[in-house]
Design a protein around this motif. Structure first.
Motif, PDB file in Angstrom:
ATOM      1  N   THR A 190       8.051  51.474  -2.180  1.00  0.00           N
ATOM      2  CA  THR A 190       7.564  50.609  -3.265  1.00  0.00           C
ATOM      3  C   THR A 190       8.513  49.435  -3.516  1.00  0.00           C
ATOM      4  OG1 THR A 190       8.610  52.007  -4.929  1.00  0.00           O
ATOM      5  CG2 THR A 190       6.318  52.492  -4.406  1.00  0.00           C
ATOM      6  N   ILE A 215       9.123  41.274   0.887  1.00  0.00           N
ATOM      7  CA  ILE A 215       8.064  40.481   1.492  1.00  0.00           C
ATOM      8  C   ILE A 215       8.593  39.120   1.908  1.00  0.00           C
ATOM      9  CG2 ILE A 215       6.268  41.636   0.147  1.00  0.00           C
ATOM     10  CD1 ILE A 215       6.236  39.123  -1.655  1.00  0.00           C
ATOM     11  N   TYR A 246      -0.284  41.453   5.116  1.00  0.00           N
ATOM     12  CA  TYR A 246      -0.574  42.482   4.116  1.00  0.00           C
ATOM     13  C   TYR A 246      -1.702  43.403   4.566  1.00  0.00           C
ATOM     14  CZ  TYR A 246       2.470  40.004   0.950  1.00  0.00           C
ATOM     15  OH  TYR A 246       3.561  39.428   0.377  1.00  0.00           O
ATOM     16  N   LEU A 273       3.097  49.819  -0.298  1.00  0.00           N
ATOM     17  CA  LEU A 273       3.900  49.290  -1.414  1.00  0.00           C
ATOM     18  C   LEU A 273       3.654  50.077  -2.695  1.00  0.00           C
ATOM     19  CD1 LEU A 273       3.247  45.480  -0.834  1.00  0.00           C
ATOM     20  CD2 LEU A 273       5.366  46.720  -0.341  1.00  0.00           C
ATOM     21  N   SER A 276       5.338  49.737  -9.114  1.00  0.00           N
ATOM     22  CA  SER A 276       6.736  49.382  -9.380  1.00  0.00           C
ATOM     23  C   SER A 276       6.854  47.929  -9.857  1.00  0.00           C
ATOM     24  CB  SER A 276       7.552  49.551  -8.097  1.00  0.00           C
ATOM     25  OG  SER A 276       7.106  48.599  -7.139  1.00  0.00           O
ATOM     26  N   GLU A 294       8.653  45.763  -8.524  1.00  0.00           N
ATOM     27  CA  GLU A 294       8.639  44.960  -7.288  1.00  0.00           C
ATOM     28  C   GLU A 294       7.195  44.647  -6.879  1.00  0.00           C
ATOM     29  OE1 GLU A 294      10.505  47.647  -7.736  1.00  0.00           O
ATOM     30  OE2 GLU A 294      12.427  46.584  -7.868  1.00  0.00           O
ATOM     31  N   TYR A 295       6.308  45.631  -7.044  1.00  0.00           N
ATOM     32  CA  TYR A 295       4.902  45.414  -6.695  1.00  0.00           C
ATOM     33  C   TYR A 295       4.288  44.339  -7.591  1.00  0.00           C
ATOM     34  CZ  TYR A 295      -0.008  46.176  -5.686  1.00  0.00           C
ATOM     35  OH  TYR A 295      -1.318  45.986  -5.317  1.00  0.00           O
ATOM     36  N   THR A 332       5.298  41.163  -6.284  1.00  0.00           N
ATOM     37  CA  THR A 332       4.550  40.853  -5.059  1.00  0.00           C
ATOM     38  C   THR A 332       3.178  40.270  -5.385  1.00  0.00           C
ATOM     39  OG1 THR A 332       5.688  42.569  -3.808  1.00  0.00           O
ATOM     40  CG2 THR A 332       3.558  41.836  -2.943  1.00  0.00           C
TER      41      THR A 332
END
Lengths: 263, 263
Positions: A103, A107, A113, A179, B181, B183-184, B187
């Motif tokens: 996670t 990127i 993706y 992710l 998360s 981070e996601y 993203t």
């Protein structure tokens, strides 16, 4: 035969002939048996014919190699990792893809993706005339297909917004990295089942509205019963006309014979 | 004045008058300054007027209290946690929402989800006639607005599929829980920026195509230059006609006077 009727006959013949041995142009190559009731309802109407139909689906797509952060790049090694039109094939889809879970994976600009999508029912229906296209448009809109619109050649695109469009992972050193957690993948599976249900409920509603839609005849919408009555009336009028023509010709002939006899 | 021209004048007056003191019917209440070039381009065309326009946006929505797993329930305490039309307001949006993070939080049938969406440009344009609507339809399709369609009253809905539709969290004991998360969330922010970019690129393409679209005149599409020439020609013809009429009336009058003198 009008161009519309010729086109309709051709399409109906193709639908009848499509099989695994003789695939059509769709990715699957054959018409899904689940589609048939809706297709048959539409094609039973004298002024409409289906030109394309997708019942709704879940897909998992790996983007192709891209330049300038193209979105969802199809070409260049883009490929489907999973596709299904059937809810019962949906569970455990994520076990079919060899995911590692990270996670916090980083990127980059041209990251490829992995996109998880739920896409709803979409169909295109060619109508005999603009009046029928307008009637089908308002029928679909009243069933909640709010993205519906008429295109060129009286083709109506029937669309609804029931969507999921989730970037779930990426390709890293040739491996599939998720992710999100496995629990999250299960959650979007549950949400996809809900969307399938809503999608099929809407499809049934559309089908029953189209069944009752009627036919446009001289700017007036005709129900099935009215159409039946009109057809009977027109048949009787035609029969009467034929009888009168016969009678007229008989009299003409008799008159001509009488005149020839006098000469 | 035709009904179309009356409607157009009314809409243009409303656009001119809208301000924070006198809001329109949209959630924001005023027309975004970013919209104006596209709106002005469309409204400069004699046969089109914009009836609604959203430039694209990111939104984070908490579903309302629901029964029978309704999807994206709007009513019953459903509410926006964040909305922006502007890329520069997008960064750090997730810090504005008081999230706790639990990628294994359990879900139930009537869980109220938090949905993150990117929605692209959508606009509705009323056209004077079906010919203009057809021309605008094909102009938009050729720019890649593949979900475009004509609705009732020659209103063209111009749509494109540039989407994100991500369930990112849920409401648990009155608190916002993220299922993914931080981070996601970063993203999908990056991916939204890419979509904004693509969206504005498509908008510019559409605007320049509409600028060059021309006018439908007796089934033939006329370029701006041809329209200018026609207008000059028509003006000269009108002028000539007026002069001829004046001359005719002058002669008639003289003849009448002569005849009255004779009597």
């Amino acid at each position: 035969m009008s161009p519309f009727d010729q086109k309709k006959e051709l399409i109906l013949r193709e639908i009848g002939e499509t099989s695994e041995a003789q695939p059509d142009a769709s990715p699957k190559g054959t018409i899904d048996v689940l589609c048939l009731p809706l297709i048959n309802t539409i094609n039973a109407h004298p002024d409409m014919v289906t030109t394309s139909l997708c019942l709704g689906r879940v897909s998992v797509f790996l983007e192709g190699i891209k330049q300038n952060s193209q979105i969802g790049a199809k070409g260049n090694e883009g490929r489907w990792l999973f596709v299904t039109h059937e809810p019962k094939e949906l569970d455990d889809w994520h076990k079919l893809i060899d995911f590692s879970y990270n996670t916090e994976a980083s990127i980059q600009e041209n990251t490829r993706y992995i996109l998880y999508k739920f896409e709803p029912l979409i169909l295109h229906v060619k109508c005999r005339d603009l009046k029928t296209a307008n009637l089908l448009f308002s029928t679909a809109m009243s069933c909640g297909f709010r993205e519906t619109g008429i295109g060129s050649n009286n083709i109506v695109g029937i669309r609804i917004l029931i969507k999921l469009d989730v970037p779930i992972g990426l390709l890293q050193d040739g491996k599939f990295v998720s992710l999100v957690s496995p629990e999250y993948l299960k959650t979007i599976t549950v949400l996809s089942h809900e969307r399938f249900k809503e999608n099929f409920r809407k499809m049934d509603q559309l089908q029953s509205s189209i069944t009752n839609m009627g036919v446009v005849k001289e700017d007036v919408v005709e129900t099935k019963e009215q159409r039946r009555e009109r057809k009977i009336r027109e048949g009787m009028e035609r029969r009467e006309h034929v009888l009168k023509e016969k009678e007229r010709k008989r009299i003409e002939k008799a008159a001509k014979e009488a005149s020839e006899t006098q000469n």
